[in-house]
Design an enzyme around this catalytic site. Sequence first.
Site, PDB file in Angstrom:
ATOM      1  N   GLU A  67       0.942  -1.271  -0.054  1.00 16.88           N
ATOM      2  CA  GLU A  67       0.029   0.158   0.073  1.00 16.88           C
ATOM      3  C   GLU A  67       1.066   1.240  -0.061  1.00 16.88           C
ATOM      4  O   GLU A  67       1.564   1.307   0.861  1.00 16.88           O
ATOM      5  CB  GLU A  67      -1.054   0.147   1.223  1.00 16.88           C
ATOM      6  CG  GLU A  67      -2.085   1.174   1.073  1.00 16.88           C
ATOM      7  CD  GLU A  67      -2.836   1.546   1.891  1.00 16.88           C
ATOM      8  OE1 GLU A  67      -3.107   0.666   3.055  1.00 16.88           O
ATOM      9  OE2 GLU A  67      -3.570   2.640   1.837  1.00 16.88           O
ATOM     10  N   GLU A  92       4.791   4.999   3.691  1.00 11.11           N
ATOM     11  CA  GLU A  92       4.493   6.371   4.040  1.00 11.11           C
ATOM     12  C   GLU A  92       5.620   7.030   4.181  1.00 11.11           C
ATOM     13  O   GLU A  92       6.594   6.498   4.884  1.00 11.11           O
ATOM     14  CB  GLU A  92       3.312   6.042   5.178  1.00 11.11           C
ATOM     15  CG  GLU A  92       2.760   7.358   5.606  1.00 11.11           C
ATOM     16  CD  GLU A  92       2.117   8.272   4.507  1.00 11.11           C
ATOM     17  OE1 GLU A  92       2.705   9.364   4.292  1.00 11.11           O
ATOM     18  OE2 GLU A  92       1.133   8.042   3.941  1.00 11.11           O
ATOM     19  N   ASP A 119      10.204   7.136  -0.012  1.00 10.32           N
ATOM     20  CA  ASP A 119       9.396   7.562  -1.153  1.00 10.32           C
ATOM     21  C   ASP A 119       8.895   6.386  -2.083  1.00 10.32           C
ATOM     22  O   ASP A 119       9.999   5.639  -2.652  1.00 10.32           O
ATOM     23  CB  ASP A 119      10.290   8.466  -1.747  1.00 10.32           C
ATOM     24  CG  ASP A 119       9.328   9.178  -3.051  1.00 10.32           C
ATOM     25  OD1 ASP A 119       8.493   8.373  -3.790  1.00 10.32           O
ATOM     26  OD2 ASP A 119       9.981  10.265  -3.669  1.00 10.32           O
ATOM     27  N   ASP A 142      -2.528  11.969  -2.923  1.00 13.15           N
ATOM     28  CA  ASP A 142      -2.633  13.470  -3.130  1.00 13.15           C
ATOM     29  C   ASP A 142      -2.874  13.925  -4.551  1.00 13.15           C
ATOM     30  O   ASP A 142      -2.227  13.615  -5.507  1.00 13.15           O
ATOM     31  CB  ASP A 142      -1.165  14.461  -2.746  1.00 13.15           C
ATOM     32  CG  ASP A 142      -0.910  13.871  -1.400  1.00 13.15           C
ATOM     33  OD1 ASP A 142      -1.614  14.484  -0.424  1.00 13.15           O
ATOM     34  OD2 ASP A 142      -0.071  13.125  -1.251  1.00 13.15           O
ATOM     35  N   LYS A 146      -3.862  21.758  -9.004  1.00 11.61           N
ATOM     36  CA  LYS A 146      -3.408  22.928  -9.766  1.00 11.61           C
ATOM     37  C   LYS A 146      -2.657  22.242 -10.953  1.00 11.61           C
ATOM     38  O   LYS A 146      -1.921  21.716 -11.007  1.00 11.61           O
ATOM     39  CB  LYS A 146      -2.771  23.949  -9.211  1.00 11.61           C
ATOM     40  CG  LYS A 146      -3.426  24.763  -8.103  1.00 11.61           C
ATOM     41  CD  LYS A 146      -2.531  25.561  -7.372  1.00 11.61           C
ATOM     42  CE  LYS A 146      -3.274  26.356  -6.097  1.00 11.61           C
ATOM     43  NZ  LYS A 146      -2.436  26.671  -4.926  1.00 11.61           N
ATOM     44  N   ASP A 178     -11.169  10.458  -4.784  1.00  5.65           N
ATOM     45  CA  ASP A 178     -12.283  11.361  -4.904  1.00  5.65           C
ATOM     46  C   ASP A 178     -12.189  12.582  -5.726  1.00  5.65           C
ATOM     47  O   ASP A 178     -13.052  13.345  -5.693  1.00  5.65           O
ATOM     48  CB  ASP A 178     -12.980  11.509  -3.263  1.00  5.65           C
ATOM     49  CG  ASP A 178     -11.583  12.707  -2.746  1.00  5.65           C
ATOM     50  OD1 ASP A 178     -10.640  12.303  -3.000  1.00  5.65           O
ATOM     51  OD2 ASP A 178     -12.051  13.656  -1.912  1.00  5.65           O
ATOM     52  N   LYS A 217      -9.485   7.576   5.744  1.00  2.04           N
ATOM     53  CA  LYS A 217      -9.802   8.603   6.428  1.00  2.04           C
ATOM     54  C   LYS A 217     -10.083   9.783   5.215  1.00  2.04           C
ATOM     55  O   LYS A 217     -10.930  10.364   5.377  1.00  2.04           O
ATOM     56  CB  LYS A 217      -8.552   8.907   7.215  1.00  2.04           C
ATOM     57  CG  LYS A 217      -8.853  10.246   7.593  1.00  2.04           C
ATOM     58  CD  LYS A 217      -7.375  10.656   8.734  1.00  2.04           C
ATOM     59  CE  LYS A 217      -7.314  12.089   9.138  1.00  2.04           C
ATOM     60  NZ  LYS A 217      -5.998  12.270   9.766  1.00  2.04           N
ATOM     61  N   PHE A 218      -9.229   9.646   4.244  1.00  2.00           N
ATOM     62  CA  PHE A 218      -9.384  10.379   3.209  1.00  2.00           C
ATOM     63  C   PHE A 218     -10.705  10.315   2.311  1.00  2.00           C
ATOM     64  O   PHE A 218     -11.219  11.412   1.780  1.00  2.00           O
ATOM     65  CB  PHE A 218      -8.274  10.963   2.141  1.00  2.00           C
ATOM     66  CG  PHE A 218      -7.387  11.858   2.680  1.00  2.00           C
ATOM     67  CD1 PHE A 218      -6.603  11.480   3.747  1.00  2.00           C
ATOM     68  CD2 PHE A 218      -7.013  13.087   2.170  1.00  2.00           C
ATOM     69  CE1 PHE A 218      -5.297  12.496   4.540  1.00  2.00           C
ATOM     70  CE2 PHE A 218      -6.006  13.880   2.840  1.00  2.00           C
ATOM     71  CZ  PHE A 218      -5.500  13.644   3.971  1.00  2.00           C
TER      72      PHE A 218
END
Length: 237
Positions: A67, A92, A119, A142, A146, A178, A217-218
């Site tokens: 993950e 993470e 990373d 993430d 933009k 999302d 959570k996100f």
Amino acid sequence: MSDLTANRPNPAHRRPIRSYVLREGRLTAAQRRAFDELWPRFGADWRPGTLLDLQALFGNAAPVYLEIGFGNGETLAQMAEANPDRNYLGLEVHRPGIGHLLLELDRRRITTVRVLRHDAQELLRDGLAAGCLAGVFLFFPDPWPKKRHHKRRIVQPEFVTSLARALAPGGLFHAATDWEPYAEHIRAVLETADDLFQNSAGPGQFAPPPEQRPPTKFERRGERLGHRVRDLIYIRR
Ligand SMILES: C[S@@+](CC[C@H](N)C(=O)[O-])C[C@H]1O[C@@H](n2cnc3c(N)ncnc32)[C@H](O)[C@@H]1O
């Protein structure tokens, strides 16, 4: 004639484009203790220039699922608890999230998860043997909304090449987001690699929400904002 390339940075020394911003955030006292006491049990180390020995890391040859960007790790802990015959490697960079997961693994007495603070782009590119993974999860990466930041999105053609190399034939790549434009971006990048990956839902389709993915959570945050969640599931050919 002047040499126009003289002052340009050497591409080999260019800083890598990261898909994250390192926000240190404060560790709670319990999370600090988790790093001291639980890291030796669950923590993994990877030195660039070496390959991670997954069999030695887990102490068995069960299939390994990775993950990427597990956040607070609740979803990873739930998946591991539900699938005790699988190994899970969590990647993470955010220390409070890692501390949270360490506590959760201890609380649930889970033994099949290892955690690496690095990373994911680098580990996937350089640190894994070809075909060593049964699956890769990328939940709510993430979105970098933009336009000038789109290059920081983790899903890029090079990422897909690394992913294809690390996944065993028949292995799965499951992403969820999302952020509709990111869902479309992931789909476009993966569909371009259709010699490597097959869309489980049919060409160009998003996958139906799978029951086996615990909410994250996100994801809950996105739902509170009224965002639609998209799942994308691709199979390594
Ligand atoms: C938007 S959060 C989502 C967290 C979690 N998956 C969830 O759904 O709640 C994205 C996470 O990915 C992590 N991340 C981003 N790029 C990463 C990378 N290249 N390697 C490891 N983690 C990364 C970030 O630190 C962050 O915690």
